[in-house]
Every structure is written in structure tokens, then in C-alpha cells.
Write a protein that holds these residues in place. Structure first.
Motif, short mmCIF file in Angstrom:
data_model
loop_
_atom_site.label_atom_id
_atom_site.label_comp_id
_atom_site.label_asym_id
_atom_site.label_seq_id
_atom_site.Cartn_x
_atom_site.Cartn_y
_atom_site.Cartn_z
N UNK A 58 24.78 -6.00 -5.83
CA UNK A 58 24.27 -7.37 -5.71
C UNK A 58 22.86 -7.47 -6.31
N UNK A 59 22.04 -6.47 -6.06
CA UNK A 59 20.68 -6.50 -6.61
C UNK A 59 20.71 -6.43 -8.14
N UNK A 60 21.69 -5.72 -8.68
CA UNK A 60 21.83 -5.69 -10.14
C UNK A 60 22.18 -7.08 -10.66
N UNK A 61 23.05 -7.80 -9.94
CA UNK A 61 23.41 -9.17 -10.33
C UNK A 61 22.18 -10.07 -10.27
N UNK A 62 21.32 -9.84 -9.27
CA UNK A 62 20.08 -10.62 -9.16
C UNK A 62 19.20 -10.37 -10.37
N UNK A 88 20.62 -20.38 -11.62
CA UNK A 88 20.41 -18.94 -11.41
C UNK A 88 19.64 -18.66 -10.12
N UNK A 89 18.77 -19.59 -9.76
CA UNK A 89 18.06 -19.43 -8.50
C UNK A 89 19.02 -19.57 -7.33
N UNK A 90 20.02 -20.43 -7.48
CA UNK A 90 21.02 -20.58 -6.43
C UNK A 90 21.85 -19.31 -6.30
N UNK A 91 22.16 -18.71 -7.45
CA UNK A 91 22.89 -17.43 -7.43
C UNK A 91 22.08 -16.38 -6.69
N UNK A 92 20.80 -16.30 -7.02
CA UNK A 92 19.92 -15.31 -6.40
C UNK A 92 19.82 -15.55 -4.90
N UNK A 93 19.66 -16.80 -4.51
CA UNK A 93 19.53 -17.13 -3.09
C UNK A 93 20.77 -16.76 -2.30
N UNK A 94 21.95 -17.10 -2.85
CA UNK A 94 23.21 -16.77 -2.16
C UNK A 94 23.37 -15.27 -1.99
N UNK A 95 23.01 -14.53 -3.03
CA UNK A 95 23.14 -13.07 -2.96
C UNK A 95 22.15 -12.49 -1.95
N UNK A 96 20.92 -13.02 -1.95
CA UNK A 96 19.91 -12.50 -1.02
C UNK A 96 20.30 -12.75 0.44
N UNK A 97 20.90 -13.91 0.70
CA UNK A 97 21.37 -14.19 2.05
C UNK A 97 22.43 -13.17 2.47
N UNK A 98 23.34 -12.89 1.54
CA UNK A 98 24.38 -11.90 1.81
C UNK A 98 23.74 -10.52 2.03
N UNK A 99 22.77 -10.17 1.15
CA UNK A 99 22.10 -8.88 1.28
C UNK A 99 21.39 -8.74 2.62
N UNK A 136 8.67 -13.15 -2.92
CA UNK A 136 7.36 -13.29 -3.57
C UNK A 136 7.53 -13.74 -5.02
N UNK A 137 8.53 -13.18 -5.71
CA UNK A 137 8.78 -13.54 -7.10
C UNK A 137 9.14 -15.01 -7.24
N UNK A 138 10.00 -15.50 -6.34
CA UNK A 138 10.43 -16.90 -6.40
C UNK A 138 9.24 -17.84 -6.15
N UNK A 139 8.39 -17.46 -5.18
CA UNK A 139 7.20 -18.27 -4.91
C UNK A 139 6.29 -18.32 -6.13
N UNK A 140 6.14 -17.17 -6.82
CA UNK A 140 5.31 -17.13 -8.02
C UNK A 140 5.89 -18.01 -9.12
N UNK A 141 7.21 -18.01 -9.24
CA UNK A 141 7.87 -18.85 -10.24
C UNK A 141 7.63 -20.33 -9.96
#
Length: 288
Positions: A58-62, A88-99, A136-141
Motif C-alpha cells: 500500500x505504501x508503494x501505491x502511495x 490522487x490525494x483521495x487514493x492516498x487518504x483511502x490507503x492511509x486509513x486502511x494502513x 506532514x507531506x499533505x499539509x505542506x502540499x
């Protein structure tokens, strides 16, 4: 700013890939040993390794999705580019919730199993840390977009959710650290007192001892406030300020001795603190 974030993330990916290889080699070695020693532990570790593989995938997909989050240097972000970033941010968010759920599951499985693995513990801690770094990365973006007068409403919600997750993780870690500290203190705390026979009887620490009764120590109702608490790792000598002394509580022979100073006053010297306190955490010394 975003280029700096992407560069840092690239370095992080390279370093963590090296770390991951070392961690998984240790985990595989431990797994091989467990298969020989304990089938149940090996099954637990195999299950946790399977979850770890899913989280790593999942982190690789992120990281792949992050490649589509770059912002043009001239600040010109078209509607279509904003849509790509949002998707892509939605993809990242969904994966992070799962992680997050998977890491919590790993924590629970490790806690409830008999598997003692420093490599597994290290891997889980690293994944939790990487989860924090994504917030932190998303906040910086979002900050970088704001400087270019671009704001994507969905990112505000994502930042809010992930920031809350980071704060929750930090609070949980603090509580766990405090509990471990309290447990460590309790584990290494013992109590001692000394006094004449009369003083100890007055505190109900000694009872009986008459013509037809055997003297007893620490029966129900003794005064615990009369004792002094100590850390057994630190206290080795207890001055008694008396020329006669006798242990009334039970402690293994050879784990202590009485020493005498130049004035003839005795001290109790603990020679082996681990052995000395095995029979109880209350030390009673009668002096006279």
C-alpha cells in the motif's frame, strides 16, 4: 517548497528500502527459528508478516500516487491538474486509513501473541512513523497550493483527518510510555523498616511471641505507613544505627550480610538484590 518535499520523500524511500531489507531478513530468520521451536508462534508471525506485506504494498501505491502531486514551478495549476491532485490525494487518504487499521491490528496481534521480535517491533514503529510523515507531506502540499492562491476543498478535510490521526498516535504513545514507567517503578519498588521489638509490635508488624505463641511477621492489619519505599536497583546498604540486628522477614541466605562501622553500629548490605527480594517486597529488621 513542494520540490523540497518530493526530494525529501525520495531520499526517505531509498533509505527505508534499505532498512526494510535488513528488517525482513531478521524477521525471516526469526520466523525460521520459530517454526522449529513453536508452531503456534510461527503461525502468528506468518500472519503478521502477511499484514506487513500488504501495508508495504500500500505504501508503494502511495509513493506512485505522489508522483502526480507535483506543482508547476510557474504556479499555473489548471482545473484538470487540480482534479488529478484531488483524485490522487483521495487514493492516498483511502490507503492511509486502511494502513492505520492494519497497523493497529498488528499492534494488537503482537501484544496478544508470544512472539518476541525486536525486528517486528522496529518495522511496526517505522510504518507508524511513515504514516505520520504522509500527514506532514499533505499539509505542506496544501500550504504550497495556498501560496499560489489555489485551494482544493477536499485537501482541507484530508489534512484535518490525518492531523487528528497523528495527534491520536502521539497521545497513545505518551500514555503507553507513562504506563510502562509506572509498571517499571512498581516492579522495582520494595519497602523496609527497622525498630525495637516493642516499636514493631506497636505498629502490628510483629505479633505474638509470648510464652505460648510463636512470633509472627506482617500479619493482616500491620501499619504500611511505617515502611520506607526504595528502588531495589539503587539501595544496597541500609544503616541501622544499632549494635544488634536480626532479620524478621524472609530473605534467601547468602543474598545479604550485616556490616559494622567503626562505632560498632550495623548496616544491612544487600549482596544480590534480585535474589534478596524474591520472597517478598517487605523487609523487617529488629534492632536492639
Amino acid at each position: 517548497m513542494k520540490r523540497g518535499v518530493v526530494l525529501c520523500l525520495g531520499i526517505l524511500v531509498f533509505v527505508t528500502s534499505c532498512v526494510q531489507k535488513s528488517e525482513y531478513q531478521k524477521l525471516q530468520s526469526e520466523n525460521d527459528s520459530l517454526k522449529v521451536e513453536n508452531t503456534k508462534n510461527a503461525e502468528d508471525l506468518n500472519e503478521m508478516l502477511s499484514i506487513l506485506n500488504d501495508v508495504e504494498a500500500d505504501f508503494k501505491a502511495i509513493r506512485d500516487a505522489e508522483n502526480y502531486l507535483t506543482i508547476p514551478a510557474n504556479g499555473d495549476i489548471s482545473q484538470s491538474k487540480q482534479e488529478v491532485i484531488k483524485q490522487n490525494m483521495q487514493i492516498i487518504t483511502d490507503i492511509l486509513k486502511k494502513n492505520k487499521e492494519q497497523i493497529a491490528e498488528l499492534e494488537a496481534k503482537l501484544k496478544n501473541s508470544n512472539v518476541q521480535s525486536s525486528a517486528l517491533r522496529k518495522t511496526i514503529d517505522r510504518l507508524s512513523s511513515e504514516l505520520d510523515q504522509k500527514a506532514i507531506m499533505i499539509a505542506a502540499l496544501q500550504e504550497d497550493l495556498a501560496q499560489k492562491n489555489v485551494r482544493i476543498q477536499e485537501l482541507d478535510e484530508i489534512v484535518s483527518v490525518l492531523t487528528e490521526d497523528v495527534e491520536t498516535l502521539a497521545t497513545t504513545a505518551s500514555i503507553q510510555s507513562q504506563k510502562l514507567g509506572e509498571q517499571d517503578k512498581a516492579l522495582h519498588t520494595a519497602y523496609y523498616c527497622f525498630g525495637t521489638s516493642k516499636e514493631l509490635k506497636d505498629q502490628k508488624i510483629l505479633t505474638g511471641g509470648g510464652l505460648f505463641s510463636k512470633q509472627k511477621v506482617l500479619q493482616d492489619g500491620f501499619n504500611k505507613d511505617y515502611f520506607i519505599s526504595v528502588d531495589i536497583r539503587e539501595v544496597k546498604d541500609i544503616p541501622l544505627f544499632a549494635q544488634k540486628a536480626k532479620l524478621k522477614s524472609n530473605h534467601p541466605a547468602g543474598s545479604f550480610e550485616f556490616t559494622e562501622d567503626e562505632n560498632g553500629n550495623l548496616s544491612l548490605r544487600i549482596l544480590d538484590e534480585r535474589s534478596f527480594w524474591t520472597l517478598g517486597k517487605y523487609l523487617v529488621i529488629e534492632v536492639g
